[in-house]
Write a protein that holds these residues in place. Structure first.
Motif, mmCIF file in Angstrom:
data_model
loop_
_atom_site.group_PDB
_atom_site.id
_atom_site.type_symbol
_atom_site.label_atom_id
_atom_site.label_comp_id
_atom_site.label_asym_id
_atom_site.label_seq_id
_atom_site.Cartn_x
_atom_site.Cartn_y
_atom_site.Cartn_z
ATOM 1 N N ALA A 196 -18.412 158.100 20.847
ATOM 2 C CA ALA A 196 -19.212 156.994 20.300
ATOM 3 C C ALA A 196 -20.385 157.525 19.486
ATOM 4 O O ALA A 196 -20.815 156.898 18.513
ATOM 5 N N GLU A 197 -20.888 158.680 19.885
ATOM 6 C CA GLU A 197 -22.034 159.251 19.185
ATOM 7 C C GLU A 197 -21.608 159.914 17.881
ATOM 8 O O GLU A 197 -22.276 159.806 16.860
ATOM 9 N N ILE A 200 -15.487 153.983 16.437
ATOM 10 C CA ILE A 200 -15.510 153.356 17.752
ATOM 11 C C ILE A 200 -15.831 151.873 17.640
ATOM 12 O O ILE A 200 -15.260 151.043 18.353
ATOM 13 N N ARG A 201 -16.726 151.535 16.710
ATOM 14 C CA ARG A 201 -17.015 150.119 16.457
ATOM 15 C C ARG A 201 -15.725 149.388 16.089
ATOM 16 O O ARG A 201 -15.450 148.282 16.557
ATOM 17 N N PHE A 202 -14.940 150.034 15.242
ATOM 18 C CA PHE A 202 -13.649 149.460 14.837
ATOM 19 C C PHE A 202 -12.756 149.224 16.055
ATOM 20 O O PHE A 202 -12.187 148.147 16.222
ATOM 21 N N VAL A 203 -12.648 150.212 16.909
ATOM 22 C CA VAL A 203 -11.787 150.097 18.097
ATOM 23 C C VAL A 203 -12.260 148.954 18.991
ATOM 24 O O VAL A 203 -11.471 148.099 19.398
ATOM 25 N N VAL A 204 -13.553 148.948 19.278
ATOM 26 C CA VAL A 204 -14.106 147.956 20.192
ATOM 27 C C VAL A 204 -13.886 146.539 19.652
ATOM 28 O O VAL A 204 -13.532 145.628 20.404
ATOM 29 N N LEU A 247 -17.952 150.392 5.670
ATOM 30 C CA LEU A 247 -18.310 149.004 5.388
ATOM 31 C C LEU A 247 -18.091 148.116 6.610
ATOM 32 O O LEU A 247 -18.883 147.208 6.874
ATOM 33 N N GLY A 248 -17.030 148.387 7.344
ATOM 34 C CA GLY A 248 -16.723 147.580 8.522
ATOM 35 C C GLY A 248 -17.814 147.666 9.574
ATOM 36 O O GLY A 248 -18.083 146.694 10.286
#
Lengths: 195, 195
Positions: free
Chosen positions: A102-103, A109-113, A27-28
């Motif tokens: 990332a792939e 990774i979106r969460f980390v960034v 969801l994030g």
DNA sequence: TGTACATCAGTGAACGCGCGTTCACTGATGTAC
DNA sequence: TGTACATCAGTGAACGCGCGTTCACTGATGTAC
């Protein structure tokens, strides 16, 4: 005597917990971790909202678990690959390992960034620690090769900044082509680490 | 004939609009722009929630206005300083201009750092454009000095990534001392731009 | 072995609250003639 | 100049909705004796 749930029970609890982490990431990735609610995540994970509290006190604690368990594993894996890389290939190794992450796990990774610069000071701090470990690995791989520790640690820290940002760009497929992005990262990280 | 409000009326409307932008930045610095609500911002700006719609259709439109008006001005100012810097001082100029911006307008910079990787694709795109302009300025300053355009534009783009991240670190006062951060940025940006 | 009790993940009902949005209105001011 | 009308920022009441949290409960299973 202490109460000891069976292994089966513990595994079941673990499965629900993992479902919550995964639901939050899923969801994030759509509309941001910051705006996520406990009810929304519970619904996605298939449990009643009240059951959420059996696992976490609030969403921030869930975020901390994502970092301590999932992010930590990915960062550890990248560090390992960097440390095991032969010769001076560690620059390419780090770039490719990051882009592969990332792939494979775009939501994580979106969460980390995002949370690295997000609203929660706690999560920012936890992520800083994780990425500092990666910087140390990069630094070790770098100075180990040339038997000198003249390269400042901050060089490796800057390289990690480029890597994380590159991962973020990799998630916006429209932004740049994969190969352009890879070239840019190879160039930048190489330049910073003097390879 | 067209309806033309007096200058006084237009200024008054502009004042309310500016109050909304400023309120959003103030509140966003506390718990993140992403989780901000229209009612919360209107309350902070001192107007009724329904009046919000006289200025923006939703929070995302307000975010776009922040970028188009406030971020644009700051980035433009930094670009200008870089382009006007003499000799090869443009590295130090860019670093100091960025850090000064972080000190003067921490809330705005927090917004940039967070929304650059935030949930809204529209805001990410707008910020990418703004920062691309800064990268071009940096590139121009760089190649102009040595009368060669061999330095790739992506070097300047990577430098901007370091600068933005450095601004983000400057906002977490506990993270690193100002002077350490400045040294790190001078080193990294200098290395990337070959100065 | 049987029985009484403790633990604990999951649950549904209920709460008060703040949210985004709509609506019809006010009052000031500009425009047309 | 006066009069009728248009524009438009701001407003308060009202709406339905999803939220976080509490509570007492269930049912399965482990523990004590």
């Amino acid at each position: 005597m202490a109460f000891r749930p069976s292994a089966e029970k513990r595994e079941e609890k673990e499965r629900v917990r993992a479902a919550l982490l995964s639901a939050a990431l899923r969801l994030g990735a759509v509309h941001g971790f910051a705006s996520l609610g406990l009810r929304e995540v519970s619904r996605e994970a298939g449990i009643a909202p009240t059951s959420f509290y059996r696992h976490f006190a609030d969403m921030e604690e869930l975020g901390a678990a994502i970092i301590g368990e999932l992010v930590s594993a990915v960062v550890g894996s990248i560090s390992e690959q960097v440390l095991k890389s032969t010769d001076d290939a560690f620059v390419a190794t780090s770039v490719d390992a990051a882009l592969r992450a990332a792939e494979r796990e775009p939501e994580l990774i979106r969460f980390v960034v995002a949370e690295r610069v997000g609203a929660s000071a706690q999560l920012r701090g936890l992520l800083r620690s994780e990425l500092a470990a990666l910087a140390r690995a990069l630094h070790t791989a770098c100075v180990g090769l040339r038997a000198s520790d003249l390269l400042p640690l901050m060089a490796a820290e800057s390289a990690v900044v480029l890597l994380v940002d590159g991962c973020g760009q990799a998630l916006d497929t429209t932004a740049r082509s994969r190969s352009q992005l890879r070239d840019s990262l190879l160039w930048g990280v190489g330049r910073l680490l003097g390879a």
